[in-house]
Design a protein around this motif. Sequence first.
Motif, PDB file in Angstrom:
ATOM      1  N   MET A   1     100.844  31.827  97.374  1.00 54.05           N
ATOM      2  CA  MET A   1     101.414  32.721  96.385  1.00 54.05           C
ATOM      3  C   MET A   1     100.803  34.103  96.552  1.00 54.05           C
ATOM      4  N   ARG A   2     101.624  35.089  96.813  1.00 55.36           N
ATOM      5  CA  ARG A   2     101.145  36.454  97.004  1.00 55.36           C
ATOM      6  C   ARG A   2     101.805  37.390  96.000  1.00 55.36           C
ATOM      7  N   ILE A   3     100.958  38.216  95.358  1.00 52.40           N
ATOM      8  CA  ILE A   3     101.421  39.195  94.385  1.00 52.40           C
ATOM      9  C   ILE A   3     101.099  40.586  94.905  1.00 52.40           C
ATOM     10  N   LEU A   4     102.084  41.478  94.874  1.00 51.65           N
ATOM     11  CA  LEU A   4     101.869  42.901  95.144  1.00 51.65           C
ATOM     12  C   LEU A   4     101.969  43.641  93.812  1.00 51.65           C
ATOM     13  N   PHE A   5     100.923  44.367  93.482  1.00 51.12           N
ATOM     14  CA  PHE A   5     100.865  45.107  92.211  1.00 51.12           C
ATOM     15  C   PHE A   5     100.751  46.590  92.540  1.00 51.12           C
ATOM     16  N   ILE A   6     101.772  47.365  92.189  1.00 47.14           N
ATOM     17  CA  ILE A   6     101.802  48.803  92.451  1.00 47.14           C
ATOM     18  C   ILE A   6     101.530  49.525  91.141  1.00 47.14           C
ATOM     19  N   LEU A  69     103.773  53.465 102.260  1.00 47.69           N
ATOM     20  CA  LEU A  69     103.441  52.236 101.542  1.00 47.69           C
ATOM     21  C   LEU A  69     104.482  51.166 101.804  1.00 47.69           C
ATOM     22  N   TRP A  70     105.754  51.565 101.783  1.00 53.22           N
ATOM     23  CA  TRP A  70     106.818  50.589 102.073  1.00 53.22           C
ATOM     24  C   TRP A  70     106.649  49.994 103.471  1.00 53.22           C
ATOM     25  N   ALA A  71     106.385  50.856 104.454  1.00 49.86           N
ATOM     26  CA  ALA A  71     106.237  50.383 105.828  1.00 49.86           C
ATOM     27  C   ALA A  71     105.092  49.379 105.947  1.00 49.86           C
ATOM     28  N   ARG A  72     104.052  49.602 105.171  1.00 46.47           N
ATOM     29  CA  ARG A  72     102.907  48.695 105.219  1.00 46.47           C
ATOM     30  C   ARG A  72     103.192  47.377 104.512  1.00 46.47           C
ATOM     31  N   CYS A  73     103.928  47.441 103.419  1.00 44.90           N
ATOM     32  CA  CYS A  73     104.165  46.237 102.611  1.00 44.90           C
ATOM     33  C   CYS A  73     105.385  45.446 103.066  1.00 44.90           C
ATOM     34  N   ALA A  74     106.272  46.083 103.810  1.00 49.18           N
ATOM     35  CA  ALA A  74     107.510  45.413 104.229  1.00 49.18           C
ATOM     36  C   ALA A  74     107.258  44.325 105.263  1.00 49.18           C
ATOM     37  N   LYS A  75     106.059  44.304 105.834  1.00 53.22           N
ATOM     38  CA  LYS A  75     105.739  43.322 106.857  1.00 53.22           C
ATOM     39  C   LYS A  75     105.477  41.933 106.278  1.00 53.22           C
ATOM     40  N   LYS A  76     105.252  41.868 104.964  1.00 47.11           N
ATOM     41  CA  LYS A  76     104.900  40.599 104.334  1.00 47.11           C
ATOM     42  C   LYS A  76     106.020  40.093 103.442  1.00 47.11           C
ATOM     43  N   ARG A  77     105.990  38.794 103.228  1.00 47.33           N
ATOM     44  CA  ARG A  77     106.900  38.178 102.267  1.00 47.33           C
ATOM     45  C   ARG A  77     106.097  37.953 100.992  1.00 47.33           C
ATOM     46  N   TRP A  78     106.503  38.614  99.924  1.00 46.71           N
ATOM     47  CA  TRP A  78     105.789  38.521  98.648  1.00 46.71           C
ATOM     48  C   TRP A  78     106.478  37.509  97.739  1.00 46.71           C
ATOM     49  N   LEU A  93     111.686  45.466  99.336  1.00 40.15           N
ATOM     50  CA  LEU A  93     110.650  44.555  99.811  1.00 40.15           C
ATOM     51  C   LEU A  93     111.143  43.113  99.659  1.00 40.15           C
ATOM     52  N   TRP A  94     110.731  42.263 100.551  1.00 44.17           N
ATOM     53  CA  TRP A  94     111.132  40.855 100.549  1.00 44.17           C
ATOM     54  C   TRP A  94     110.269  40.121  99.536  1.00 44.17           C
ATOM     55  N   THR A  95     110.883  39.675  98.446  1.00 47.43           N
ATOM     56  CA  THR A  95     110.131  39.026  97.382  1.00 47.43           C
ATOM     57  C   THR A  95     111.001  38.040  96.624  1.00 47.43           C
ATOM     58  N   GLY A  96     110.347  37.038  96.061  1.00 46.25           N
ATOM     59  CA  GLY A  96     111.067  36.057  95.255  1.00 46.25           C
ATOM     60  C   GLY A  96     111.298  36.530  93.835  1.00 46.25           C
TER      61      GLY A  96
END
Length: 322
Positions: A1-6, A69-78, A93-96
């Motif tokens: 489980m991965r969370i991105l918090f901006i 920031l998008w380029a850095r975070c777009a590599k992961k599936r959140w 961004l790819w996220t559930g």
Amino acid sequence: MRILFITSNRIGDAVLSNGVLQAMLDQYPGAKVTVAVGQASASLYEAVPGLEEIIAFKKQKYHAHWLKLWARCAKKRWDVVVDMRGTGISYFLWTGRRLVNSAKDDKVHRIVELSKVLNSVEPPSPVVWTDDSHNQKAVELVPDGSKILAVGPAANWSGKQWPVENFIELIDALTGAEGVLPDARLMVLAAPHEREQIKSVLTALPPERVVDLIGYDLVTAAACLKRSDLFVGNDSGLMHLAAAAGVKTLGLFGPSPEWRYHPWGADCACIRTPEGYYEMTHHPDFDYSHGVESYMKTLTLDMVVNAAAELYNRGKGNADNS
């Protein structure tokens, strides 16, 4: 489980948003967290449970920082993206699950506004996370002993800074024989660049009774604040940090709206100038320029001393004054 918090570059707004992140941590135990935040607030997240990474970015022309920031975070599936800034990048961004703050309501407290991203009935209170290393450092900086009066005498704009000489008199009144914290030690907090403007506060008490925390990282400052008994400061990020740390916090207000930014919590209070916010800011001579004289001068020493004593004694009766 991965969370991105901006979240925000401003320390105050970042602190006020932390209740939302804690709500996510409660909902997803054991989640790995990446925090994308402006450089000024980055140290606030050093002790977040499950921290995987802090992405500290600097504002750039033409909003280029968001693209990076998008380029850095777009590599992961959140699994969850929580965007407290309402940026456009979170939609790409790819996220559930995607939670994007879009609420704009300056008639309510900022926490109420930010918490609308959760659709919760009760706005989550701000939190500040500390760990063993920061807590141990706090014990070294603030050893057990007499009580602690913490002050935040600086502000990010001179117009909302209560005069430094008033803080010196306040310290004398609160820590003197007749004060609510007789013989207390003094903790002074501010950003590194604010030292020069408030350095006289450091001489308000003898050196052995002063804890100089000017320029310390935010988590260490929070750990030290948890060891203090009362905080009095201008409307600032440090004021919100003190409230989130659970200290009895009194915020001083003038040319900023107290209903929107008062310190949040049952052990908090605020006091403002006799002039209301709109009365002050709509005056024809009102000036937002950097370096203007304080608009806080009508907030008298007696008013602040009485408000601080009332807050400190809240829930204690008059035991400490007897």
